[in-house]
Design a protein around this motif. Structure first.
Motif, mmCIF file in Angstrom:
data_model
loop_
_atom_site.group_PDB
_atom_site.id
_atom_site.type_symbol
_atom_site.label_atom_id
_atom_site.label_comp_id
_atom_site.label_asym_id
_atom_site.label_seq_id
_atom_site.Cartn_x
_atom_site.Cartn_y
_atom_site.Cartn_z
ATOM 1 N N LEU A 71 34.873 -14.884 -9.186
ATOM 2 C CA LEU A 71 34.615 -16.313 -9.338
ATOM 3 C C LEU A 71 35.189 -17.078 -8.150
ATOM 4 O O LEU A 71 34.563 -17.997 -7.609
ATOM 5 C CB LEU A 71 35.215 -16.827 -10.654
ATOM 6 N N GLU A 72 36.376 -16.676 -7.718
ATOM 7 C CA GLU A 72 36.982 -17.273 -6.532
ATOM 8 C C GLU A 72 36.139 -16.977 -5.291
ATOM 9 O O GLU A 72 35.928 -17.855 -4.447
ATOM 10 C CB GLU A 72 38.405 -16.728 -6.342
ATOM 11 N N TYR A 73 35.660 -15.751 -5.197
ATOM 12 C CA TYR A 73 34.829 -15.388 -4.045
ATOM 13 C C TYR A 73 33.552 -16.219 -4.003
ATOM 14 O O TYR A 73 33.138 -16.692 -2.940
ATOM 15 C CB TYR A 73 34.497 -13.897 -4.086
ATOM 16 N N ALA A 74 32.934 -16.428 -5.159
ATOM 17 C CA ALA A 74 31.718 -17.252 -5.216
ATOM 18 C C ALA A 74 32.001 -18.668 -4.731
ATOM 19 O O ALA A 74 31.194 -19.261 -4.006
ATOM 20 C CB ALA A 74 31.158 -17.270 -6.634
ATOM 21 N N ARG A 87 30.527 -20.728 -1.267
ATOM 22 C CA ARG A 87 30.032 -22.107 -1.199
ATOM 23 C C ARG A 87 30.782 -22.889 -0.116
ATOM 24 O O ARG A 87 30.180 -23.700 0.598
ATOM 25 C CB ARG A 87 30.187 -22.795 -2.555
ATOM 26 N N GLU A 88 32.087 -22.629 0.023
ATOM 27 C CA GLU A 88 32.850 -23.304 1.060
ATOM 28 C C GLU A 88 32.390 -22.845 2.446
ATOM 29 O O GLU A 88 32.310 -23.664 3.383
ATOM 30 C CB GLU A 88 34.351 -23.019 0.876
ATOM 31 N N HIS A 89 32.071 -21.576 2.586
ATOM 32 C CA HIS A 89 31.523 -21.081 3.853
ATOM 33 C C HIS A 89 30.252 -21.837 4.207
ATOM 34 O O HIS A 89 30.088 -22.293 5.351
ATOM 35 C CB HIS A 89 31.236 -19.579 3.744
ATOM 36 N N TYR A 90 29.348 -21.958 3.246
ATOM 37 C CA TYR A 90 28.105 -22.687 3.493
ATOM 38 C C TYR A 90 28.395 -24.119 3.932
ATOM 39 O O TYR A 90 27.754 -24.652 4.842
ATOM 40 C CB TYR A 90 27.237 -22.715 2.237
ATOM 41 N N ARG A 91 29.355 -24.758 3.273
ATOM 42 C CA ARG A 91 29.686 -26.152 3.610
ATOM 43 C C ARG A 91 30.218 -26.258 5.034
ATOM 44 O O ARG A 91 29.816 -27.152 5.797
ATOM 45 C CB ARG A 91 30.726 -26.696 2.629
ATOM 46 N N LEU A 92 31.097 -25.338 5.401
ATOM 47 C CA LEU A 92 31.670 -25.368 6.745
ATOM 48 C C LEU A 92 30.600 -25.126 7.808
ATOM 49 O O LEU A 92 30.614 -25.760 8.875
ATOM 50 C CB LEU A 92 32.783 -24.326 6.862
#
Length: 214
Positions: free
Chosen positions: A131-134, A138-143
């Motif tokens: 769940l943390e990895y998911a 999403r944070e990777h996509y945002r960055l």
């Protein structure tokens, strides 16, 4: 009885709390597709006001995770496997473009943030915290979106992402999939850091090609 009554939280903090809790529940399947979402019940469950619950629903509606049905209220949006595949095909093109632009435009500070997030993803996979990895994906996509400076593609990806978030989490439960996903995202970050647009684009596409729901 003595003691103070517990008042539900309100304001921006309450809305963000309810939004995150409900998103996580939908992602991991604790709240099923098609299930009704009643504002007073959500408020009680998360300890927030009804208005905060309504505002949280509005955010998830905009993301495509929730929908409002006239005269029936809100429910978790049902996305078929075929629709998810179609969305992923669109995302391959858009994510490839954004990763290419990030390799061209990212500042050293933005690259550092991608590296830090990658390290967090590595720890999450090692600890099997899916769940943390998911959330970190999403944070990777945002960055990447912020680094790309391509607002049109970024807006389209944001609209599509919420609709397949649960499908992508279910895929992470498959044996070996987290490691495959992490390897692809590592290639994206390395390519962005090394200013290799072609490699960044192909790695981003490969990551989503591996997300087939078949």
């Amino acid at each position: 009885m003595t003691g103070e009554a517990v008042h539900p939280l309100s304001g921006v903090r309450a809305k963000c709390l309810a939004e995150q809790r409900l998103r996580d529940e939908i992602t991991r399947g604790a709240v099923a597709p098609g299930q009704r979402l009643v504002e007073p019940e959500l408020g009680e469950r998360y300890g927030v006001t009804r208005n905060s619950a309504r505002l949280a629903l509005d955010v998830l509606i905009a993301e495509g995770l929730v929908e409002r049905i006239p005269n029936r209220g809100a429910r978790v949006r049902i996305v078929s496997a075929s629709e998810a595949v179609a969305i992923l095909e669109c995302r391959q093109v858009l994510d490839g473009l954004l990763s290419r632009k990030a390799a061209e435009n990212a500042t050293p500070g933005e690259i550092d943030l991608l590296r830090v997030n990658l390290e967090r993803m590595q720890r999450a996979v090692a600890d099997q915290e899916l769940l943390e990895y998911a959330a970190l994906i999403r944070e990777h996509y945002r960055l990447v979106r912020e680094s790309a400076r391509q607002p049109m593609a970024s807006a389209l990806v944001e609209r599509l992402q919420g609709q397949i978030i649960r499908h992508q989490f279910q895929l992470l439960l498959r044996p070996g999939r987290p490691q495959q996903s992490l390897a692809a995202l590592t290639r994206v970050v390395d390519a962005v850091a090394e200013r290799r647009p072609d490699t960044a684009e192909s790695a981003a596409r490969a990551h989503l090609q591996g997300s087939s729901t078949h």
